[in-house]
Design a protein around this motif. Structure first.
Motif, short mmCIF file in Angstrom:
data_model
loop_
_atom_site.label_atom_id
_atom_site.label_comp_id
_atom_site.label_asym_id
_atom_site.label_seq_id
_atom_site.Cartn_x
_atom_site.Cartn_y
_atom_site.Cartn_z
N UNK A 128 50.00 -34.23 10.16
CA UNK A 128 51.05 -33.71 10.94
C UNK A 128 51.72 -32.50 10.05
N UNK A 129 52.03 -32.49 8.86
CA UNK A 129 52.38 -31.43 8.06
C UNK A 129 51.56 -30.36 8.30
N UNK A 130 50.07 -30.30 8.02
CA UNK A 130 49.15 -29.05 8.50
C UNK A 130 49.32 -28.79 9.74
N UNK A 131 49.62 -29.49 10.72
CA UNK A 131 49.58 -29.13 12.12
C UNK A 131 50.99 -28.39 12.37
N UNK A 132 52.03 -28.88 11.69
CA UNK A 132 53.10 -27.93 11.84
C UNK A 132 52.99 -26.49 11.38
N UNK A 133 52.51 -26.24 10.16
CA UNK A 133 52.44 -25.00 9.60
C UNK A 133 51.31 -24.32 10.53
N UNK A 134 50.18 -24.68 10.99
CA UNK A 134 49.17 -23.92 11.68
C UNK A 134 49.91 -23.60 13.02
N UNK A 135 50.66 -24.73 13.70
CA UNK A 135 51.20 -24.15 14.93
C UNK A 135 52.43 -23.09 14.91
N UNK A 136 53.00 -23.09 13.69
CA UNK A 136 54.11 -22.09 13.55
C UNK A 136 53.40 -20.60 13.51
N UNK A 137 52.12 -20.55 12.69
CA UNK A 137 51.57 -19.42 12.43
C UNK A 137 50.67 -18.90 13.65
N UNK A 138 50.21 -19.80 14.25
CA UNK A 138 49.74 -19.39 15.61
C UNK A 138 50.56 -18.60 16.48
N UNK A 139 51.85 -19.19 16.72
CA UNK A 139 52.73 -18.61 17.40
C UNK A 139 53.38 -17.27 17.14
N UNK A 140 53.35 -17.11 15.82
CA UNK A 140 53.50 -15.53 15.35
C UNK A 140 52.57 -14.75 15.56
N UNK A 141 51.04 -15.15 15.27
CA UNK A 141 50.07 -14.43 15.61
C UNK A 141 49.75 -13.97 16.89
N UNK A 142 50.15 -14.90 17.90
CA UNK A 142 50.01 -14.61 19.32
C UNK A 142 50.96 -13.76 19.74
N UNK A 143 52.20 -13.50 19.09
CA UNK A 143 53.35 -12.63 19.56
C UNK A 143 53.02 -11.24 18.98
N UNK A 144 52.41 -11.04 17.77
CA UNK A 144 52.25 -9.77 17.12
C UNK A 144 50.85 -9.15 17.14
N UNK A 145 49.76 -9.94 17.21
CA UNK A 145 48.66 -9.47 17.16
C UNK A 145 47.98 -8.60 18.26
N UNK A 146 47.52 -7.34 18.34
CA UNK A 146 46.88 -6.62 19.37
C UNK A 146 45.40 -7.19 19.54
N UNK A 147 44.86 -6.92 20.75
CA UNK A 147 43.56 -7.21 20.65
C UNK A 147 42.71 -5.91 19.92
N UNK A 148 41.65 -6.46 19.13
CA UNK A 148 40.83 -5.27 18.62
C UNK A 148 39.33 -5.41 18.70
N UNK A 149 38.98 -6.37 19.54
CA UNK A 149 37.60 -6.26 19.96
C UNK A 149 37.14 -5.01 20.59
N UNK A 150 36.30 -4.54 19.96
CA UNK A 150 35.21 -3.27 20.57
C UNK A 150 36.23 -2.00 20.59
N UNK A 151 37.30 -2.04 19.51
CA UNK A 151 38.00 -0.75 19.41
C UNK A 151 37.65 -0.30 18.07
N UNK A 152 37.77 1.12 17.93
CA UNK A 152 37.59 1.52 16.67
C UNK A 152 38.94 1.64 15.79
N UNK A 153 38.44 1.57 14.29
CA UNK A 153 39.69 1.33 13.36
C UNK A 153 40.76 2.63 13.86
N UNK A 154 40.56 3.70 14.49
CA UNK A 154 41.51 4.82 14.63
C UNK A 154 42.48 4.07 15.88
N UNK A 155 41.57 3.81 16.71
CA UNK A 155 42.47 3.11 18.01
C UNK A 155 43.42 2.09 17.75
N UNK A 156 42.79 1.36 16.80
CA UNK A 156 43.91 -0.06 16.51
C UNK A 156 45.04 0.69 15.70
#
Length: 502
Positions: free
Chosen positions: A437-465
């Motif tokens: 349950x503790x592990x799930x709480x930490x993972x869930x929090x990190x997932x929310x932050x990542x989904x809010x901030x992470x841009x899509x990087x697939x098939x993009x050049x490092x310059x574009x990212x």
């Protein structure tokens, strides 16, 4: 090109250099998985090195502490001496560590050996994704980065299988031979073309780049060299050879400007949460305490050794599937899907083990526990292990790749230590259900932050990212103006800087 060389395509060359990196990364699986066969053998009556729960947890978890040291060492080597040199340097303590384990006759030697292995892992953790990202073509980069997790999974299966038939000393000897083979591959690999461009070695850069990529990606090569020339010209105009006091003030100004840039701090914040997510998702816990987890979830009435090998095999199959899927599915979509499965596995296992301990299950069978563990492993092998390495290889701007990569990997190291070291304590105090349950709480929090901030990087050049983080590309004139602050020689040269965030 001669007929004897015509069949050696750029893709095959990228496979060769990636193999040297991935075999180094496979050591993560070999080292973590080794604890699962070492600790049970050391607990047996008449063991050469008797251990208790405390000493056993230190043997498993000291890697995380040593990883921090490796994180601090590798950025300087990467920036000053090159990526290939850093890769070679990381293999030396790994080889020494395995040979110390072979001759170990007390806990102290084992701890020193494991510390050296953790040091090597800390160096390769931030180096591996960077090197593969710079070696390979954008169209194949995701697949090559996914191979990192595949080799880690193969390492876990390999060491668990060896441990089922050989003593821990013989197992260590076989692995030491494999690491030496990897050392030979890295020796015959070229330096990163990106680093060569940063050093002003443009002819060598062109030669290596074309050897790796062929003639179809010359635009990327010329843009990389042009950016490097702009930076070097800006450094000359800024008169870096100044008095000590002016140098210190300039360095402080550079740091003050750098830490306020979106392309510097945003990737670090994202990777801190993704690396934390990756560790708390349970990959290293399952690798280091595989037999203990099977015992807690399904009991001691089954062939646990067979279950362990079956689980490791499933991990490799799932990783292999991920290599294909990652080329088709967007990073954000894959992260959300696989981590959601991970959360389900944690919470379902927690409920199952709790009701089982309270004799409240209307029906029970070992297959239920086995299925839950395999679902957990599926989420790890297809998402929470490969995705952090893939995203790390795509997210960081080239200027800050060594520094930002090292800073964010600190959280990988510290979380690895915390999760692995606390497993015995958590299982004894709150039980496996409370720990999950503790592990799930930490993972869930990190997932929310990542989904809010992470841009899509697939098939993009490092310059574009990088420009996506910054918000807009800068003109050469703006770049030169910003670069006049650059005077820290131990950092990578700045290629594409934005104005600081106010």
């Amino acid at each position: 090109m001669g007929k004897s060389e015509s069949w050696i395509t750029p893709f095959k060359k990228q496979c060769f250099v990636t193999l040297g990196v991935c075999l180094n990364m496979a050591a993560h699986g070999l080292v973590m998985g080794f604890a699962a066969i070492l600790l049970p053998q050391l607990r047996l009556p008449g063991s050469l090195i008797p251990i208790d729960d405390s000493s056993g947890s230190w043997i498993a978890a000291i890697l995380g502490f040593a990883l921090v040291v490796g994180n601090f060492i590798v950025p300087t080597i990467m920036a000053k001496f090159g990526r290939r040199t850093a890769n070679l340097a990381s293999l030396v303590p790994m080889i020494i560590g395995w040979f110390l384990i072979i001759i170990a006759n007390n806990i102290t030697i084992l701890l020193v050996a494991r510390f050296l292995q953790g040091l090597a892992m800390g160096m390769s953790a931030s180096l591996g994704p960077v090197l593969i990202g710079e070696y390979t073509s954008p169209k194949n980069r995701g697949a090559f980065l996914t191979v990192i997790s595949l080799t880690i999974a193969t390492g876990v299966l390999f060491v668990h299988s060896l441990g089922s038939y050989f003593s821990w000393q013989k197992t260590a000897l076989i692995i030491a031979i494999l690491v030496f083979i990897d050392l030979l591959i890295v020796i015959y690999s070229p330096e990163s073309p990106s680093w060569l461009a940063d050093q002003g070695k443009y002819d060598e850069c062109r030669k290596v780049f074309k050897w790796l990529r062929g003639d179809e990606e010359n635009d990327e090569l010329e843009k990389m060299i042009d950016s490097s020339k702009i930076v070097r010209e800006a450094k000359e105009l800024s008169n870096v050879s100044q008095s000590f006091s002016k140098t210190v003030r300039s360095n402080l100004a550079y740091v003050n400007v750098t830490i306020r840039k979106k392309e510097f701090y945003k990737p670090i914040i994202i990777m801190i949460h993704i690396y934390t997510l990756g560790q708390w998702a349970g990959a290293n816990i399952l690798a280091a305490y595989t037999m203990d987890i099977f015992s807690h979830v399904i009991g001691d009435g089954t062939n646990i050794s067979l279950m362990v090998i079956t689980l490791d095999t499933q991990r490799i199959i799932s990783n292999s599937i991920a290599v294909y899927v990652i080329k088709k599915v967007k990073r954000r979509t894959m992260l959300l899907a696989t981590v959601s499965i991970n959360l389900f596995a944690f919470l379902a296992t927690a409920c199952y083990t709790y009701f089982k301990s309270q004799n409240m299950l209307p029906f029970d069978h070992p297959a239920i526990g086995i299925a839950l563990i395999h679902i957990h492993m599926l989420s790890i092998a297809t998402g929470t292990v490969p995705l952090p390495f893939i995203i790390a290889g795509e997210l960081f701007p080239l200027e800050y790749r060594s520094l930002a990569g090292g800073l964010s990997v600190l959280f990988l190291s510290s979380n690895l230590f915390i999760t692995v070291k606390t497993v015995p304590v958590l299982f004894k105090t709150v039980g496996i259900h409370g720990a999950y349950v503790l592990y799930a709480g930490v993972v869930g929090y990190c997932l929310v932050v990542a989904m809010l901030l992470l841009p899509e990087t697939k098939d993009r050049t490092l310059q574009e990212i990088e420009e996506d983080f910054r918000g807009k590309p800068l003109s050469p004139e703006e770049l030169k103006s910003t670069q006049s602050l650059t005077s820290m020689r131990y950092l990578n040269t700045d290629r594409r800087c934005s104005s600081p965030v106010v």
